[in-house]
Design a protein around this motif. Structure first.
Motif, PDB file in Angstrom:
ATOM      1  N   ARG A 457       0.829  -1.212   0.000  1.00  0.00           N
ATOM      2  CA  ARG A 457       0.000   0.000   0.000  1.00  0.00           C
ATOM      3  C   ARG A 457       0.866   1.266   0.000  1.00  0.00           C
ATOM      4  N   ASP A 465      -6.348   0.951  -1.422  1.00  0.00           N
ATOM      5  CA  ASP A 465      -7.697   0.661  -0.932  1.00  0.00           C
ATOM      6  C   ASP A 465      -8.152  -0.760  -1.272  1.00  0.00           C
ATOM      7  N   MET A 466      -7.253  -1.569  -1.804  1.00  0.00           N
ATOM      8  CA  MET A 466      -7.614  -2.948  -2.132  1.00  0.00           C
ATOM      9  C   MET A 466      -7.707  -3.766  -0.841  1.00  0.00           C
ATOM     10  N   PRO A 467      -8.785  -4.508  -0.626  1.00  0.00           N
ATOM     11  CA  PRO A 467      -8.901  -5.332   0.588  1.00  0.00           C
ATOM     12  C   PRO A 467      -7.723  -6.302   0.705  1.00  0.00           C
ATOM     13  N   ILE A 471      -4.872  -8.114  -1.945  1.00  0.00           N
ATOM     14  CA  ILE A 471      -3.763  -7.184  -2.141  1.00  0.00           C
ATOM     15  C   ILE A 471      -2.561  -7.836  -2.834  1.00  0.00           C
ATOM     16  N   PRO A 474      -4.413  -8.999  -6.893  1.00  0.00           N
ATOM     17  CA  PRO A 474      -5.550  -8.104  -7.160  1.00  0.00           C
ATOM     18  C   PRO A 474      -6.386  -8.514  -8.363  1.00  0.00           C
ATOM     19  N   GLN A 482     -12.935  -4.119  -7.233  1.00  0.00           N
ATOM     20  CA  GLN A 482     -11.943  -3.303  -7.949  1.00  0.00           C
ATOM     21  C   GLN A 482     -12.433  -1.867  -8.108  1.00  0.00           C
ATOM     22  N   LYS A 484     -14.657  -0.317  -6.228  1.00  0.00           N
ATOM     23  CA  LYS A 484     -14.683   0.314  -4.914  1.00  0.00           C
ATOM     24  C   LYS A 484     -13.276   0.721  -4.473  1.00  0.00           C
ATOM     25  N   ALA A 485     -12.284  -0.082  -4.830  1.00  0.00           N
ATOM     26  CA  ALA A 485     -10.888   0.211  -4.479  1.00  0.00           C
ATOM     27  C   ALA A 485     -10.259   1.221  -5.437  1.00  0.00           C
ATOM     28  N   CYS A 487      -9.304   0.797  -8.423  1.00  0.00           N
ATOM     29  CA  CYS A 487      -8.170   0.175  -9.103  1.00  0.00           C
ATOM     30  C   CYS A 487      -8.685  -0.958  -9.982  1.00  0.00           C
TER      31      CYS A 487
END
Length: 580
Positions: A457, A465-467, A471, A474, A482, A484-485, A487
């Motif tokens: 991160r 912001d990837m859970p 991570i 991805p 994706q 929501k993150a 990315c």
């Protein structure tokens, strides 16, 4: 580009240094050994001399900008290492001024500059620390030959390493020891270890008349032609003062020193690295390895138990000397061809894949985050280096270790000719280490130390912001995750593989397919690497390592033909297009 290996012998100490000519001048030529403490060349230059000229030569090839290079910096060094060197020179100049002297900065080809100084200043002594690197070996021969013909005494002691590599090689019958344990048996205890080292100087003779030589202060990055280039904040500042401060902090924790055990340590720790970070200071000689060794021995004497070589901190200094010794005694140590220690392997040659690895575009966040740290800081933990070196060579991409070595040589602030080449030979299983079945996973290895992905991160903010469940992989994240993150894989961050075109609705089945293909890519790639290395090893053994270029070309064609027979899913190619 390193010059061919020439093994010159270090100049020995005079039996009585006080017998040096009185009423004369000396040049102290700084290259490495950018320090006052434990600097026998500086100590000898000042004895019996009315004047001492402390000199450092700015070599344009090493320092001036090269617009064609893949990263900011010169033809030979990245900007981080140049910055670290300049900071070290400023610190050295400050220390010299406190002793009644100063650092004289000159510019040009070092050999030509030194010879001109010897002519113009009329000195009786030339002093500099002995250096085993091929570049300095060739340079020193030129300068020594001129000095000898001019009747100038040359004093070039061994103080960059714990031992004189030439002595170790001589004890081994003229050949370098090729294992760490054999090196330890030959080296024993350093001859100087039980005697106190000179760690301070009260004063130095003044600088004499410099004549027509153009002298300057230590230049800034801007002075060298880099303009107002914006630099990332880096937690490692060059110089002897910072080196001694870091050393003091490291050895103050006696329990940590006593229990230090490499290769253990957390490669994802970046706020406070899980090691001393003294390697760049040892590289430039801002810190004496001999003084470091003595400090460690003092700690060991005052604890009940401690780790031992090869895993202890003292063992790491001995590893350094081991690589110096082997490199010094091995022609063509920095290449595969003509290197008798190196397995001849038909590595792939793919500029596109190399660029993806170098520019942190592999699609594997653990690998890419490490490469970003390398670009930004010029340093990363040794296990992080192992990860990316394995990925480039025997783990996934099967690219030539020399190509990775060149990237490290440019970007690392602690890049050291002998150690960098030695480590790449080791990590590619080309020499020293041959267990090519042991591969660092680009997914699970980092996750073991940092399951939340904080390291990724930090150095790859596109994934911040990837859970944590995704991570490290991805591409397995569902489209909603994706989005929501912020990315999208393949747009904001690269895909790790060329995924097959599957005409179905985006859903659970497709997501599972993406995950399967990506995981299979690493598994199949590493399996292919193992197969290729097994065949290369077998041919090396059959031909006793005497493979011609034709032998390598034939083996390469055979390996490619065998690969063509594999199922399509085992032949997925890495895509390395630029981020869009």
């Amino acid at each position: 580009m390193q010059l061919s290996l020439c093994l010159s012998k270090p100049t020995q100490h005079l039996k009585n240094p006080l017998m040096a000519a009185s009423g004369s001048g000396s040049i102290m030529w700084f290259r490495k050994a950018l320090r006052i403490h434990d600097n026998p060349a500086l100590e000898y230059a000042s004895k019996g001399s009315d004047f001492v000229y402390p000199v450092f030569v700015i070599d344009p090839h090493y320092m001036e900008p090269d617009p064609k290079a893949f990263s900011p910096g010169s033809r030979l060094a990245g900007l981080n290492r140049i910055r670290f060197l300049l900071e070290s020179l400023v610190d050295l100049d400050t220390s010299l001024k406190k002793l009644g002297s100063r650092l004289l900065i000159l510019r040009g080809e070092p050999g030509q500059v030194l010879i001109r100084c010897l002519k113009e200043w009329g000195v009786k002594k030339l002093c500099f620390e002995y250096d085993t690197d091929p570049h300095y070996q060739a340079l020193d021969i030129r300068v020594k030959e001129y000095a000898s013909a001019a009747g100038i005494e040359v004093f070039s002691p061994v103080s960059h390493t714990l031992f004189n590599p030439a002595d170790i090689i001589q004890r081994n019958g003229g050949k370098p020891p090729l294992t760490y344990q054999s090196f330890l048996k030959l080296s024993g205890q350093p001859s100087w270890a039980s005697s106190p080292l000179l760690t301070s100087i009260s004063s130095l003779p003044p600088v004499g008349d410099v004549g027509s030589c153009e002298i300057s202060e230590v230049p800034t990055i801007k002075d060298l032609g880099y303009g107002d280039i914006e630099q990332e904040w880096i937690p490692f500042r060059g110089g002897e003062s910072e080196a001694l401060k870091r050393l003091k902090e490291s050895i103050s924790d006696k329990e940590w020193v006593a229990n230090f055990e490499k290769p253990k340590g957390n490669p994802s720790a970046f706020v406070k690295p899980a090691t001393t970070v003294l390697s760049p200071y040892l590289k430039f000689g801002c810190l004496s390895s001999r003084y470091f060794y003595q400090c460690l021995q003092d700690v060991y004497k005052n604890v009940q138990k401690h780790t031992s070589p090869p895993v202890s901190l003292a063992g790491q200094l001995l590893w350094r000397d081991f690589f110096y010794t082997v490199a010094f005694g091995t022609p063509n140590f920095d290449r595969m061809e003509g290197n008798k220690l190196c397995k001849q392997i038909p590595w792939n040659d793919d500029d596109e894949l190399l660029a993806a690895w170098r520019e942190a575009r592999t699609g594997y966040p653990w690998i890419d985050a490490i490469m970003v740290q390398l670009h930004k800081w010029g340093w990363m933990h040794h296990l992080a280096r192992h990860s990316v070196a394995c990925f480039l060579t025997r783990g996934d991409l099967f690219l030539h270790w020399e190509r990775g070595r060149d990237v490290f040589e440019r970007l690392l602030i602690d890049s050291d000719w002998a150690i960098n080449n030695g480590n790449w030979l080791w990590l590619s299983c080309s020499s020293f280490f041959y267990q090519y079945n042991r591969i660092y996973s680009p997914i699970s290895f980092g996750k073991k130390y940092d399951p939340n992905g904080n390291y990724i991160r930090h150095f790859l903010p596109v994934l911040k912001d990837m859970p944590k469940e995704y991570i490290y992989e991805p591409w397995t994240a569902p489209p909603g995750i994706q989005r929501k993150a912020k990315c999208i894989i393949g747009r904001d961050y690269p895909k790790p593989v060329d995924l097959p075109c599957i005409c179905m609705q985006m859903g659970v089945i497709l997501i599972f397919t993406l995950m399967l293909v990506s995981v299979v890519y690493h598994d199949s790639a590493s399996k292919e690497c193992k197969r290729k290395l097994a065949e290369a090893y077998a041919l090396n053994q059959k031909l006793n390592g005497q493979l011609s270029q034709e032998d390598l070309d034939n083996l390469r064609r055979k390996l490619e033909q065998d690969e063509d027979l594999e199922p399509k899913i085992r032949r997925q190619r890495q895509k390395v297009g630029p981020l869009t």
